[in-house]
Design an enzyme around this catalytic site. Sequence first.
Site, PDB file in Angstrom:
ATOM      1  N   GLY A  12       3.806   8.215  -6.313  1.00 34.65           N
ATOM      2  CA  GLY A  12       4.759   7.262  -6.891  1.00 34.65           C
ATOM      3  C   GLY A  12       4.165   5.883  -7.089  1.00 34.65           C
ATOM      4  O   GLY A  12       4.260   5.292  -8.165  1.00 34.65           O
TER       5      GLY A  12
ATOM      6  N   HIS B 180       3.780  -3.833   1.422  1.00 38.38           N
ATOM      7  CA  HIS B 180       2.433  -3.499   1.905  1.00 38.38           C
ATOM      8  C   HIS B 180       1.444  -4.655   1.745  1.00 38.38           C
ATOM      9  O   HIS B 180       0.409  -4.661   2.391  1.00 38.38           O
ATOM     10  CB  HIS B 180       1.871  -2.303   1.129  1.00 38.38           C
ATOM     11  CG  HIS B 180       2.307  -0.969   1.649  1.00 38.38           C
ATOM     12  ND1 HIS B 180       2.247  -0.623   2.972  1.00 38.38           N
ATOM     13  CD2 HIS B 180       2.781   0.129   0.999  1.00 38.38           C
ATOM     14  CE1 HIS B 180       2.669   0.638   3.110  1.00 38.38           C
ATOM     15  NE2 HIS B 180       3.001   1.110   1.931  1.00 38.38           N
TER      16      HIS B 180
ATOM     17  N   MET C 154       0.944   2.950  -5.390  1.00 43.18           N
ATOM     18  CA  MET C 154      -0.166   2.718  -4.457  1.00 43.18           C
ATOM     19  C   MET C 154      -0.402   1.225  -4.318  1.00 43.18           C
ATOM     20  O   MET C 154      -0.544   0.513  -5.308  1.00 43.18           O
ATOM     21  CB  MET C 154      -1.426   3.431  -4.977  1.00 43.18           C
ATOM     22  CG  MET C 154      -2.664   3.165  -4.133  1.00 43.18           C
ATOM     23  SD  MET C 154      -2.461   3.766  -2.425  1.00 43.18           S
ATOM     24  CE  MET C 154      -3.426   2.554  -1.535  1.00 43.18           C
ATOM     25  N   GLU C 155      -0.497   0.813  -3.050  1.00 39.45           N
ATOM     26  CA  GLU C 155      -0.500  -0.614  -2.747  1.00 39.45           C
ATOM     27  C   GLU C 155      -1.888  -1.254  -2.822  1.00 39.45           C
ATOM     28  O   GLU C 155      -2.238  -2.084  -1.975  1.00 39.45           O
ATOM     29  CB  GLU C 155       0.100  -0.835  -1.359  1.00 39.45           C
ATOM     30  CG  GLU C 155      -0.750  -0.323  -0.180  1.00 39.45           C
ATOM     31  CD  GLU C 155      -0.437   1.085   0.268  1.00 39.45           C
ATOM     32  OE1 GLU C 155       0.051   1.879  -0.555  1.00 39.45           O
ATOM     33  OE2 GLU C 155      -0.690   1.404   1.433  1.00 39.45           O
ATOM     34  N   ASN C 156      -2.704  -0.933  -3.824  1.00 41.63           N
ATOM     35  CA  ASN C 156      -3.984  -1.628  -3.980  1.00 41.63           C
ATOM     36  C   ASN C 156      -3.729  -3.135  -3.874  1.00 41.63           C
ATOM     37  O   ASN C 156      -2.790  -3.638  -4.474  1.00 41.63           O
ATOM     38  CB  ASN C 156      -4.595  -1.377  -5.357  1.00 41.63           C
ATOM     39  CG  ASN C 156      -4.432   0.042  -5.821  1.00 41.63           C
ATOM     40  OD1 ASN C 156      -4.831   0.958  -5.130  1.00 41.63           O
ATOM     41  ND2 ASN C 156      -3.806   0.236  -6.969  1.00 41.63           N
TER      42      ASN C 156
ATOM     43  N   GLU D 109       3.537   2.958   6.617  1.00 40.28           N
ATOM     44  CA  GLU D 109       4.472   3.589   5.676  1.00 40.28           C
ATOM     45  C   GLU D 109       5.915   3.473   6.165  1.00 40.28           C
ATOM     46  O   GLU D 109       6.821   3.194   5.392  1.00 40.28           O
ATOM     47  CB  GLU D 109       4.100   5.052   5.458  1.00 40.28           C
ATOM     48  CG  GLU D 109       2.768   5.239   4.749  1.00 40.28           C
ATOM     49  CD  GLU D 109       2.643   4.387   3.486  1.00 40.28           C
ATOM     50  OE1 GLU D 109       3.671   4.001   2.906  1.00 40.28           O
ATOM     51  OE2 GLU D 109       1.508   4.078   3.100  1.00 40.28           O
TER      52      GLU D 109
ATOM     53  N   HIS E 197       8.774  -1.450  -1.944  1.00 41.85           N
ATOM     54  CA  HIS E 197       7.935  -0.760  -0.950  1.00 41.85           C
ATOM     55  C   HIS E 197       6.473  -1.226  -1.080  1.00 41.85           C
ATOM     56  O   HIS E 197       5.853  -1.632  -0.106  1.00 41.85           O
ATOM     57  CB  HIS E 197       8.046   0.756  -1.156  1.00 41.85           C
ATOM     58  CG  HIS E 197       7.183   1.570  -0.241  1.00 41.85           C
ATOM     59  ND1 HIS E 197       7.687   2.296   0.814  1.00 41.85           N
ATOM     60  CD2 HIS E 197       5.836   1.779  -0.214  1.00 41.85           C
ATOM     61  CE1 HIS E 197       6.703   2.911   1.448  1.00 41.85           C
ATOM     62  NE2 HIS E 197       5.558   2.616   0.833  1.00 41.85           N
ATOM     63  N   GLU E 198       5.960  -1.178  -2.292  1.00 36.41           N
ATOM     64  CA  GLU E 198       4.548  -1.548  -2.482  1.00 36.41           C
ATOM     65  C   GLU E 198       4.318  -3.033  -2.189  1.00 36.41           C
ATOM     66  O   GLU E 198       3.296  -3.414  -1.616  1.00 36.41           O
ATOM     67  CB  GLU E 198       4.070  -1.204  -3.896  1.00 36.41           C
ATOM     68  CG  GLU E 198       4.235   0.269  -4.309  1.00 36.41           C
ATOM     69  CD  GLU E 198       3.693   1.266  -3.305  1.00 36.41           C
ATOM     70  OE1 GLU E 198       2.798   0.917  -2.511  1.00 36.41           O
ATOM     71  OE2 GLU E 198       4.191   2.412  -3.278  1.00 36.41           O
TER      72      GLU E 198
HETATM   73 ZN   LIG Z   1       3.556   3.031   1.193  1.00 39.54          ZN
END
Ligand SMILES: [Zn+2]
Length: 739
Positions: free
Chosen positions: A153, A191, A155-157, A210, A187-188
């Site tokens: 879904g 992070h 990704m927290e790069n 997470e 959510h991201e």
């Molecule tokens: Zn996450």
Amino acid sequence: MHRFVDPEDGLTYLHSYLWPYYANRILPSFDQPNLKANFSLRVIAPDSWTVFSVSPGAAEAGTDGTRLWTFGKTPKLATYMFSLHAGPYRIWSDDSGDVPLRLMARQSLAEFVAVDEWFAVTRNGMTFYEDYFDIPYPFEKYDQLIVPEFNIGGMENAAAVSFAESFIQRQASNRQQRERRASIILHELAHMWFGNLVTHDWWNGMWLNESFATQMARLAMVDTTEFTDQWHDYFTKSKKVAYWRDSRVTTHPIEMPVNGTDQFAMLFDAITYQKGGSVLKQLQHRVGAENYRLGVSNYLKENAFGTTELADFIRHQEKSAGIDLGGWSDEWLMTPGFNTLSVESECNGKLLSSLTIVQSATAGQSRLRTHNVEVALFNPDANGNLIITTSIPVLVKGANTQVAVPDGQPCPAIVNPNHNDWTFARITLSDADRTLLSEKLGDVEDPLSRSMFLASLSDDVAAGGTPLAAFARQALRLAEIEQNYRVLEQISASLVEAVDMMQRLRPETDEVLPRLIDDIEQFALRKARLAETQDVKQLWFDIFLQVVSSEAGLATARALFDGAVDIDGIEISPEIRWWILTILSRHDAKDVAELFAAEIERDPSDFGQRGLLSAQAAAPDLANKEKWVTELQAPQELTSFARQEAVIFNLFPATQTEQQLQVLEKILGSLPEMSKDADSYFLTSYATALLAPMCRPESSALMQATLDEYGDQLNPTATRFLREAHQADVECHALRAAQ
Ligand SMILES: [Zn+2]
């Protein structure tokens, strides 16, 4: 690094995905979270491309139609947080205070991106987190890229987050889609602080990453979006899957040792995200909301750009709350399984004289825990509605906890021992409760309690206590009167699940299933036409498509596809057209090949190509199934994971367990070979979808034989999903007698 060529305009897009340990594939590195470093980057790329990474980049003209991009040195990062994305992306800009924001998508989808909404959610979220953590956003800018064929879904790069294109719709987004989008954005974003600024030392600690982002996104949603009943949603969706996962033979403690990266797929599941998030919610009730926030803030400040262990987090929570949490960690984080809570009450005439919360452990587990709960007592009002007459905070400990009952408290009609869902424990109803609720569930005034009671009734169905058809009938009656959107979502999902399971349980369900499907189809169509709000119309239209399988229902679906009928307010988007084609194909419609040809001409996009694969995979003939399983085992045509998944998740619907059983040996036979080098994402999807329950002794026996014979040749991911598939198959078969 993934390369995608857009079939519509031939443009090429690249994105990196380095989580959890793929960074070593694009740069030489010790690829593990506890080794953080500063990254510098220079890229030569075609003129027409923009290149994105952690730091802001600057381009200067190069030779031969290229440009040279130079990116400033990053702060200290773990390898998986680094990223490099490039291509002729469409770019939108905004800012949040002094943080520049950008949003990117490929050109052919640009017109469908909800840009204003996306930026608004981001800006509000950034303000919320800066306040909550009491720490400014830790990077120089914040880029969000919506990238084609993304594995997951989001990704927290660091400072260059990537999202799947499933968050873009080629029609007006409905409520569920808008909510899902806000949830992943938040959510991201969480992070960036928790995970990127402060990182866990080793993979075993990643659950906290997470779970925490999951919990924070919910808090931010409540505070900054229109979707304020997040904890109700959390109960009906997230906790449901967490309890299910925690009852599998493969369950594990939230925190567990991780010896190597091939165990990674064992770890990242509903225990990590949803159970972990539930347990953090319980922790917040244990220490108090403000102490919790303070503990988080101090933990982040002390460890900025460093790495930590669980003990560091717990120590800050203990310090801010002034209590010892050693026992808490042990019982909640180091021990698998969950508890159930039930109620025993005694009345003296019309007054309550004693109330006891009874705690037990689930099968195979013995651990009882300490739970901070709120107990709610319900009594009928003058109109017969069951209203809460009192609620009492209680610390549940051991098998029996006596609740201090207020004087003069009327004898309750029913009690919810986990009111407001503070703790991670299922509630068990008595026979008398179930009898009462069979008539009165719709009269319970508190919507979350209605959901919790309904979930408990549903647990009884899964345990074989109530036939599926009887439960579905009750759900349908409730749906008629229910006004709360969350409860409606839960009821409608229950209907879909009941039909799915009954289809797997044929012939035992043959007598009642066709009539039930007819009734659900007609009910859903009526609601899609007549419901008062657009969201509810959309909800029931989706349910119609999920359930439709009667002759009359299929004819309606076909008429909607052809435009011969329409439903006021329901748009038949390109995605819904492919969905209907998949349904028609599944039921062997005669002219399906011509329909496919016409539709791919109408929608030649990447979405269309995957829609076609889904529809083709759904066709019921055995040769078709064998062909696709062969292709999946050694892909020639299906070169991307996104395309593989389009096939995998449509190959064996619940109506085709006969075909699935006939191909089962072939599906299982390839597991040892695939175990050698197949990616864990692929193996997870392959084993989950292709081994969905067939509910027959033969299917269970074949799975067990594979485990016995090849157990030691399978990698941990394959073993895990095979064991779970076997368990689900046996459980499903056991339900036959109850129907
Ligand atoms: Zn996450």
